[in-house]
Design a protein around this motif. Sequence first.
Motif, PDB file in Angstrom:
ATOM      1  N   MET A   1      18.375  13.526  13.997  1.00 32.55           N
ATOM      2  CA  MET A   1      17.658  13.795  12.755  1.00 32.55           C
ATOM      3  C   MET A   1      16.163  13.793  13.057  1.00 32.55           C
ATOM      4  O   MET A   1      15.664  12.925  13.752  1.00 32.55           O
ATOM      5  N   THR A   2      15.436  14.720  12.500  1.00 30.88           N
ATOM      6  CA  THR A   2      13.991  14.749  12.715  1.00 30.88           C
ATOM      7  C   THR A   2      13.337  13.614  11.949  1.00 30.88           C
ATOM      8  O   THR A   2      13.836  13.171  10.919  1.00 30.88           O
ATOM      9  N   THR A   3      12.205  13.160  12.453  1.00 34.34           N
ATOM     10  CA  THR A   3      11.533  12.015  11.838  1.00 34.34           C
ATOM     11  C   THR A   3      10.765  12.384  10.580  1.00 34.34           C
ATOM     12  O   THR A   3      10.312  11.511   9.861  1.00 34.34           O
ATOM     13  N   GLU A   4      10.646  13.661  10.256  1.00 37.39           N
ATOM     14  CA  GLU A   4       9.873  14.046   9.073  1.00 37.39           C
ATOM     15  C   GLU A   4      10.525  13.591   7.770  1.00 37.39           C
ATOM     16  O   GLU A   4       9.861  13.496   6.753  1.00 37.39           O
ATOM     17  N   ASN A   5      11.821  13.307   7.778  1.00 38.89           N
ATOM     18  CA  ASN A   5      12.503  12.852   6.568  1.00 38.89           C
ATOM     19  C   ASN A   5      12.824  11.365   6.589  1.00 38.89           C
ATOM     20  O   ASN A   5      13.539  10.884   5.737  1.00 38.89           O
ATOM     21  N   ASN A   6      12.306  10.639   7.561  1.00 41.50           N
ATOM     22  CA  ASN A   6      12.626   9.223   7.714  1.00 41.50           C
ATOM     23  C   ASN A   6      11.670   8.348   6.914  1.00 41.50           C
ATOM     24  O   ASN A   6      11.031   7.459   7.450  1.00 41.50           O
ATOM     25  N   PHE A   7      11.574   8.598   5.613  1.00 41.99           N
ATOM     26  CA  PHE A   7      10.695   7.781   4.783  1.00 41.99           C
ATOM     27  C   PHE A   7      11.248   7.692   3.367  1.00 41.99           C
ATOM     28  O   PHE A   7      12.054   8.517   2.942  1.00 41.99           O
ATOM     29  N   ALA A   8      10.808   6.664   2.681  1.00 44.53           N
ATOM     30  CA  ALA A   8      11.125   6.467   1.266  1.00 44.53           C
ATOM     31  C   ALA A   8       9.803   6.438   0.512  1.00 44.53           C
ATOM     32  O   ALA A   8       8.780   6.036   1.060  1.00 44.53           O
ATOM     33  N   LYS A   9       9.828   6.878  -0.756  1.00 44.21           N
ATOM     34  CA  LYS A   9       8.592   6.927  -1.528  1.00 44.21           C
ATOM     35  C   LYS A   9       8.866   6.569  -2.986  1.00 44.21           C
ATOM     36  O   LYS A   9       9.889   6.949  -3.545  1.00 44.21           O
ATOM     37  N   ALA A  10       7.936   5.816  -3.558  1.00 45.27           N
ATOM     38  CA  ALA A  10       7.984   5.485  -4.981  1.00 45.27           C
ATOM     39  C   ALA A  10       6.549   5.549  -5.509  1.00 45.27           C
ATOM     40  O   ALA A  10       5.611   5.175  -4.794  1.00 45.27           O
ATOM     41  N   GLU A  11       6.389   6.025  -6.737  1.00 43.41           N
ATOM     42  CA  GLU A  11       5.049   6.157  -7.319  1.00 43.41           C
ATOM     43  C   GLU A  11       5.089   5.787  -8.795  1.00 43.41           C
ATOM     44  O   GLU A  11       6.117   5.951  -9.451  1.00 43.41           O
ATOM     45  N   MET A  12       3.941   5.302  -9.297  1.00 42.85           N
ATOM     46  CA  MET A  12       3.879   4.880 -10.696  1.00 42.85           C
ATOM     47  C   MET A  12       2.428   4.816 -11.158  1.00 42.85           C
ATOM     48  O   MET A  12       1.552   4.382 -10.407  1.00 42.85           O
ATOM     49  N   LEU A  13       2.204   5.207 -12.395  1.00 45.87           N
ATOM     50  CA  LEU A  13       0.912   5.011 -13.055  1.00 45.87           C
ATOM     51  C   LEU A  13       0.911   3.612 -13.661  1.00 45.87           C
ATOM     52  O   LEU A  13       1.863   3.223 -14.356  1.00 45.87           O
ATOM     53  N   ILE A  14      -0.124   2.850 -13.376  1.00 46.00           N
ATOM     54  CA  ILE A  14      -0.297   1.532 -13.984  1.00 46.00           C
ATOM     55  C   ILE A  14      -1.607   1.570 -14.746  1.00 46.00           C
ATOM     56  O   ILE A  14      -2.658   1.887 -14.177  1.00 46.00           O
ATOM     57  N   ARG A  15      -1.550   1.262 -16.011  1.00 43.12           N
ATOM     58  CA  ARG A  15      -2.717   1.357 -16.887  1.00 43.12           C
ATOM     59  C   ARG A  15      -3.574   0.093 -16.814  1.00 43.12           C
ATOM     60  O   ARG A  15      -3.655  -0.694 -17.744  1.00 43.12           O
ATOM     61  N   LYS A  16      -4.193  -0.062 -15.651  1.00 45.70           N
ATOM     62  CA  LYS A  16      -5.137  -1.146 -15.384  1.00 45.70           C
ATOM     63  C   LYS A  16      -6.144  -0.624 -14.365  1.00 45.70           C
ATOM     64  O   LYS A  16      -5.860   0.313 -13.614  1.00 45.70           O
ATOM     65  N   PRO A  17      -7.332  -1.249 -14.282  1.00 43.84           N
ATOM     66  CA  PRO A  17      -8.328  -0.824 -13.295  1.00 43.84           C
ATOM     67  C   PRO A  17      -7.799  -0.962 -11.866  1.00 43.84           C
ATOM     68  O   PRO A  17      -7.005  -1.855 -11.567  1.00 43.84           O
ATOM     69  N   VAL A  18      -8.265  -0.081 -10.997  1.00 42.37           N
ATOM     70  CA  VAL A  18      -7.783  -0.059  -9.618  1.00 42.37           C
ATOM     71  C   VAL A  18      -7.986  -1.405  -8.927  1.00 42.37           C
ATOM     72  O   VAL A  18      -7.130  -1.850  -8.157  1.00 42.37           O
ATOM     73  N   SER A  19      -9.076  -2.091  -9.191  1.00 42.93           N
ATOM     74  CA  SER A  19      -9.322  -3.385  -8.531  1.00 42.93           C
ATOM     75  C   SER A  19      -8.249  -4.409  -8.915  1.00 42.93           C
ATOM     76  O   SER A  19      -7.799  -5.198  -8.076  1.00 42.93           O
ATOM     77  N   GLU A  20      -7.808  -4.385 -10.150  1.00 43.49           N
ATOM     78  CA  GLU A  20      -6.786  -5.313 -10.625  1.00 43.49           C
ATOM     79  C   GLU A  20      -5.422  -4.993 -10.000  1.00 43.49           C
ATOM     80  O   GLU A  20      -4.679  -5.890  -9.583  1.00 43.49           O
ATOM     81  N   VAL A  21      -5.102  -3.716  -9.925  1.00 44.92           N
ATOM     82  CA  VAL A  21      -3.821  -3.303  -9.354  1.00 44.92           C
ATOM     83  C   VAL A  21      -3.802  -3.591  -7.856  1.00 44.92           C
ATOM     84  O   VAL A  21      -2.816  -4.121  -7.321  1.00 44.92           O
ATOM     85  N   PHE A  22      -4.883  -3.288  -7.172  1.00 45.20           N
ATOM     86  CA  PHE A  22      -4.981  -3.554  -5.732  1.00 45.20           C
ATOM     87  C   PHE A  22      -4.773  -5.043  -5.457  1.00 45.20           C
ATOM     88  O   PHE A  22      -3.986  -5.420  -4.586  1.00 45.20           O
ATOM     89  N   GLN A  23      -5.461  -5.903  -6.192  1.00 44.04           N
ATOM     90  CA  GLN A  23      -5.341  -7.347  -5.991  1.00 44.04           C
ATOM     91  C   GLN A  23      -3.925  -7.851  -6.255  1.00 44.04           C
ATOM     92  O   GLN A  23      -3.483  -8.823  -5.644  1.00 44.04           O
ATOM     93  N   ALA A  24      -3.202  -7.185  -7.131  1.00 37.78           N
ATOM     94  CA  ALA A  24      -1.826  -7.595  -7.427  1.00 37.78           C
ATOM     95  C   ALA A  24      -0.928  -7.494  -6.201  1.00 37.78           C
ATOM     96  O   ALA A  24       0.057  -8.226  -6.083  1.00 37.78           O
ATOM     97  N   PHE A  25      -1.277  -6.608  -5.262  1.00 41.29           N
ATOM     98  CA  PHE A  25      -0.486  -6.465  -4.043  1.00 41.29           C
ATOM     99  C   PHE A  25      -1.065  -7.220  -2.854  1.00 41.29           C
ATOM    100  O   PHE A  25      -0.382  -7.422  -1.859  1.00 41.29           O
ATOM    101  N   VAL A  26      -2.308  -7.662  -2.954  1.00 40.70           N
ATOM    102  CA  VAL A  26      -2.971  -8.409  -1.878  1.00 40.70           C
ATOM    103  C   VAL A  26      -2.816  -9.916  -2.070  1.00 40.70           C
ATOM    104  O   VAL A  26      -2.664 -10.655  -1.109  1.00 40.70           O
ATOM    105  N   ASN A  27      -2.833 -10.365  -3.308  1.00 43.63           N
ATOM    106  CA  ASN A  27      -2.832 -11.789  -3.640  1.00 43.63           C
ATOM    107  C   ASN A  27      -1.417 -12.251  -4.002  1.00 43.63           C
ATOM    108  O   ASN A  27      -0.886 -11.866  -5.040  1.00 43.63           O
ATOM    109  N   PRO A  28      -0.795 -13.099  -3.185  1.00 42.98           N
ATOM    110  CA  PRO A  28       0.583 -13.514  -3.452  1.00 42.98           C
ATOM    111  C   PRO A  28       0.762 -14.294  -4.750  1.00 42.98           C
ATOM    112  O   PRO A  28       1.863 -14.335  -5.294  1.00 42.98           O
ATOM    113  N   GLU A  29      -0.305 -14.890  -5.265  1.00 45.31           N
ATOM    114  CA  GLU A  29      -0.169 -15.588  -6.553  1.00 45.31           C
ATOM    115  C   GLU A  29       0.127 -14.610  -7.678  1.00 45.31           C
ATOM    116  O   GLU A  29       0.757 -14.968  -8.665  1.00 45.31           O
TER     117      GLU A  29
END
Length: 154
Positions: A1-29
């Motif tokens: 199998m070629t490696t071009e299809n060896n990935f999974a993807k998910a996407e979503m709009l979150i109605r919050k500022p980018v800094s808040e959303v980014f921190q949600a994935f950086v900060n384990p709390e």
Amino acid sequence: MTTENNFAKAEMLIRKPVSEVFQAFVNPEITSKFWFTKGSGLLEPGKTTEWTWEMYGFSLSVFTKVLEENKKIVIEWGNTGEETIVEWIFTSLSENETFVSITNSGLKGDIDKIIEEVRNSTEGFTLVLAGAKAYLEHQIQLNLVLDRFPKGLA
């Protein structure tokens, strides 16, 4: 199998500022409100962090390869020899709208194994994004990851 299809993807709009959303994935709390139950520390470039899902008795080491404030996170995770790359892209659409794209790439194995990994990863990251959206927008903890494998069915 070629490696071009060896990935999974998910996407979503979150109605919050980018800094808040980014921190949600950086900060384990914050992340622990919608994904894993605890993390050993903030994500930092070049550092390894431990993420734990206590309800499943499972922990995983995560190596942060890239951390671009409010733009991108790239980690490497997985069992030895089966590591994959997970990349988050954060796109600010307005002051209070962030589009998050998560791609898990480098999936390995025969075609059946790769298809299984694509399906599981797509499902998992879709649940994570839905949980993040509910928590960040409405302060609701949906327990989507916890309830994915209820006791007695797992």
